[in-house]
Design a protein around this motif. Structure first.
Motif, mmCIF file in Angstrom:
data_model
loop_
_atom_site.group_PDB
_atom_site.id
_atom_site.type_symbol
_atom_site.label_atom_id
_atom_site.label_comp_id
_atom_site.label_asym_id
_atom_site.label_seq_id
_atom_site.Cartn_x
_atom_site.Cartn_y
_atom_site.Cartn_z
ATOM 1 N N ALA A 28 0.785 -1.146 0.098
ATOM 2 C CA ALA A 28 -0.059 0.133 -0.070
ATOM 3 C C ALA A 28 0.925 1.269 0.022
ATOM 4 N N GLY A 29 0.487 2.376 -0.847
ATOM 5 C CA GLY A 29 1.273 3.485 -0.911
ATOM 6 C C GLY A 29 2.449 3.497 -1.909
ATOM 7 N N LYS A 30 2.590 2.339 -2.545
ATOM 8 C CA LYS A 30 3.689 2.071 -3.542
ATOM 9 C C LYS A 30 3.011 1.950 -5.065
ATOM 10 N N VAL A 31 3.568 2.294 -5.862
ATOM 11 C CA VAL A 31 3.393 2.268 -7.341
ATOM 12 C C VAL A 31 3.807 0.935 -7.716
ATOM 13 N N LEU A 32 3.058 -0.082 -8.419
ATOM 14 C CA LEU A 32 3.369 -1.195 -8.572
ATOM 15 C C LEU A 32 3.191 -1.691 -10.298
ATOM 16 N N LEU A 33 4.235 -2.673 -10.626
ATOM 17 C CA LEU A 33 4.146 -2.946 -12.052
ATOM 18 C C LEU A 33 4.067 -4.700 -11.696
ATOM 19 N N ILE A 34 3.187 -5.142 -12.055
ATOM 20 C CA ILE A 34 3.014 -6.654 -11.918
ATOM 21 C C ILE A 34 3.137 -7.366 -13.287
ATOM 22 N N VAL A 35 4.025 -8.281 -13.401
ATOM 23 C CA VAL A 35 4.154 -8.981 -14.613
ATOM 24 C C VAL A 35 4.510 -10.411 -14.467
ATOM 25 N N ASN A 36 3.684 -11.231 -15.601
ATOM 26 C CA ASN A 36 3.834 -12.725 -15.372
ATOM 27 C C ASN A 36 5.257 -12.884 -16.291
ATOM 28 N N VAL A 37 6.245 -13.678 -15.743
ATOM 29 C CA VAL A 37 7.562 -13.727 -16.299
ATOM 30 C C VAL A 37 7.752 -15.287 -16.805
ATOM 31 N N ALA A 38 8.772 -15.497 -17.548
ATOM 32 C CA ALA A 38 9.173 -16.668 -17.884
ATOM 33 C C ALA A 38 10.826 -16.628 -18.119
ATOM 34 N N SER A 39 11.482 -17.641 -17.853
ATOM 35 C CA SER A 39 12.665 -17.704 -18.060
ATOM 36 C C SER A 39 13.403 -17.923 -19.475
ATOM 37 N N GLN A 40 12.657 -18.714 -20.439
ATOM 38 C CA GLN A 40 12.955 -19.084 -21.559
ATOM 39 C C GLN A 40 12.292 -18.682 -22.654
ATOM 40 N N CYS A 41 11.790 -17.328 -22.692
ATOM 41 C CA CYS A 41 11.068 -16.599 -23.517
ATOM 42 C C CYS A 41 11.783 -15.680 -24.329
ATOM 43 N N GLY A 42 11.571 -15.598 -25.820
ATOM 44 C CA GLY A 42 12.193 -14.595 -26.411
ATOM 45 C C GLY A 42 12.277 -13.408 -25.888
ATOM 46 N N LEU A 43 11.407 -12.927 -24.933
ATOM 47 C CA LEU A 43 11.256 -11.520 -24.668
ATOM 48 C C LEU A 43 12.003 -11.414 -23.177
ATOM 49 N N THR A 44 12.390 -12.528 -22.749
ATOM 50 C CA THR A 44 12.893 -12.556 -21.323
ATOM 51 C C THR A 44 14.180 -11.591 -21.297
ATOM 52 N N ASN A 45 15.017 -11.647 -21.866
ATOM 53 C CA ASN A 45 16.352 -10.970 -21.676
ATOM 54 C C ASN A 45 16.167 -9.320 -21.801
ATOM 55 N N SER A 46 15.319 -8.831 -22.868
ATOM 56 C CA SER A 46 15.226 -7.581 -22.835
ATOM 57 C C SER A 46 14.251 -7.013 -21.947
ATOM 58 N N ASN A 47 12.838 -7.897 -21.446
ATOM 59 C CA ASN A 47 12.233 -7.473 -20.297
ATOM 60 C C ASN A 47 12.936 -7.394 -18.834
ATOM 61 N N TYR A 48 13.778 -8.418 -18.613
ATOM 62 C CA TYR A 48 14.459 -8.221 -17.370
ATOM 63 C C TYR A 48 15.367 -7.389 -17.290
ATOM 64 N N GLU A 64 7.567 -0.758 -6.708
ATOM 65 C CA GLU A 64 7.924 -1.952 -6.637
ATOM 66 C C GLU A 64 7.411 -2.925 -8.042
ATOM 67 N N ILE A 65 8.118 -3.869 -8.314
ATOM 68 C CA ILE A 65 7.678 -4.681 -9.502
ATOM 69 C C ILE A 65 7.500 -6.170 -8.783
ATOM 70 N N LEU A 66 6.464 -6.856 -9.086
ATOM 71 C CA LEU A 66 5.841 -8.222 -8.522
ATOM 72 C C LEU A 66 5.835 -9.192 -9.771
ATOM 73 N N ALA A 67 6.868 -9.963 -9.648
ATOM 74 C CA ALA A 67 7.128 -10.880 -10.888
ATOM 75 C C ALA A 67 6.450 -12.197 -10.448
ATOM 76 N N PHE A 68 5.509 -12.676 -11.344
ATOM 77 C CA PHE A 68 4.899 -13.829 -11.027
ATOM 78 C C PHE A 68 5.324 -14.939 -12.418
ATOM 79 N N PRO A 69 6.042 -15.843 -12.019
ATOM 80 C CA PRO A 69 6.382 -16.801 -12.920
ATOM 81 C C PRO A 69 5.060 -17.621 -13.281
ATOM 82 N N CYS A 70 5.222 -17.895 -14.579
ATOM 83 C CA CYS A 70 4.185 -18.668 -15.169
ATOM 84 C C CYS A 70 4.714 -19.621 -16.419
ATOM 85 N N ASN A 71 4.165 -20.870 -16.432
ATOM 86 C CA ASN A 71 4.478 -21.685 -17.540
ATOM 87 C C ASN A 71 3.375 -21.910 -18.331
#
Length: 165
Positions: A28-48, A64-71
């Motif tokens: 609470a009181g923070k700006v958040l960016l929530i992202v569903n992440v993956a380690s082996q995606c073509g977008l992984t390197n640039s996004n991280y 804060e960035i809140l990252a949620f791994p998803c397969n």
């Protein structure tokens, strides 16, 4: 337990990488960016890389960035939580919180993601289309914007900065 009728993201709890419940009231009181992440995606390197830039630049201002791994997309996050943590911390040097691996679509979608999608639907469907879909949340826990996987994190920077005001 929060439901879709919840008014704020802060009404939810999620599990961290070790399976412990974390109340999103902590953010609470923070700006958040929530992202569903993956380690082996073509977008992984640039996004991280770009997420790290944003986090380093703004975390002292209440971001804060809140990252949620998803397969669910191409099997691109197959590892255990321990393997994901190792990859994210070692290979990508991420310092923002990485949570328990979840599903973002379908019958078993995490309640948090059901809420996010209900608040900001997608272009043709509310479903998450791929890894690195991003939700921007204001200090009050309201979802203010949704960005597709192809939107680079640095392209969101101005929207983040506006929420600090």
């Amino acid at each position: 337990m929060a439901t879709l009728e919840s008014k704020s993201l802060h009404d939810f709890s999620v599990k961290d990488m070790r399976g412990r419940e974390v109340s999103l009231k902590e953010y609470a009181g923070k700006v958040l960016l929530i992202v569903n992440v993956a380690s082996q995606c073509g977008l992984t390197n640039s996004n991280y890389k770009e997420l790290n830039v944003l986090y380093d630049k703004y975390r002292n201002r209440g971001f804060e960035i809140l990252a949620f791994p998803c397969n669910q997309f191409g099997g691109q996050e197959p590892g255990s939580n321990e393997e994901i943590q190792e990859t994210v911390c070692t290979r990508f040097k991420a310092e923002f919180p990485i949570f328990d691996k979840i599903e973002v679509n379908g019958q078993n979608a995490a309640p948090l993601y059901k809420f996010l999608k209900a608040e900001k639907g997608g272009l043709f469907t509310d479903g998450i289309k791929w890894n690195f879909t991003k939700f921007l949340v204001n200090k009050d826990g309201k979802v203010v914007e949704r960005y597709g996987p192809m939107t680079a994190p640095l392209k969101i920077e101005n929207d983040i900065v506006k929420l600090f005001a």
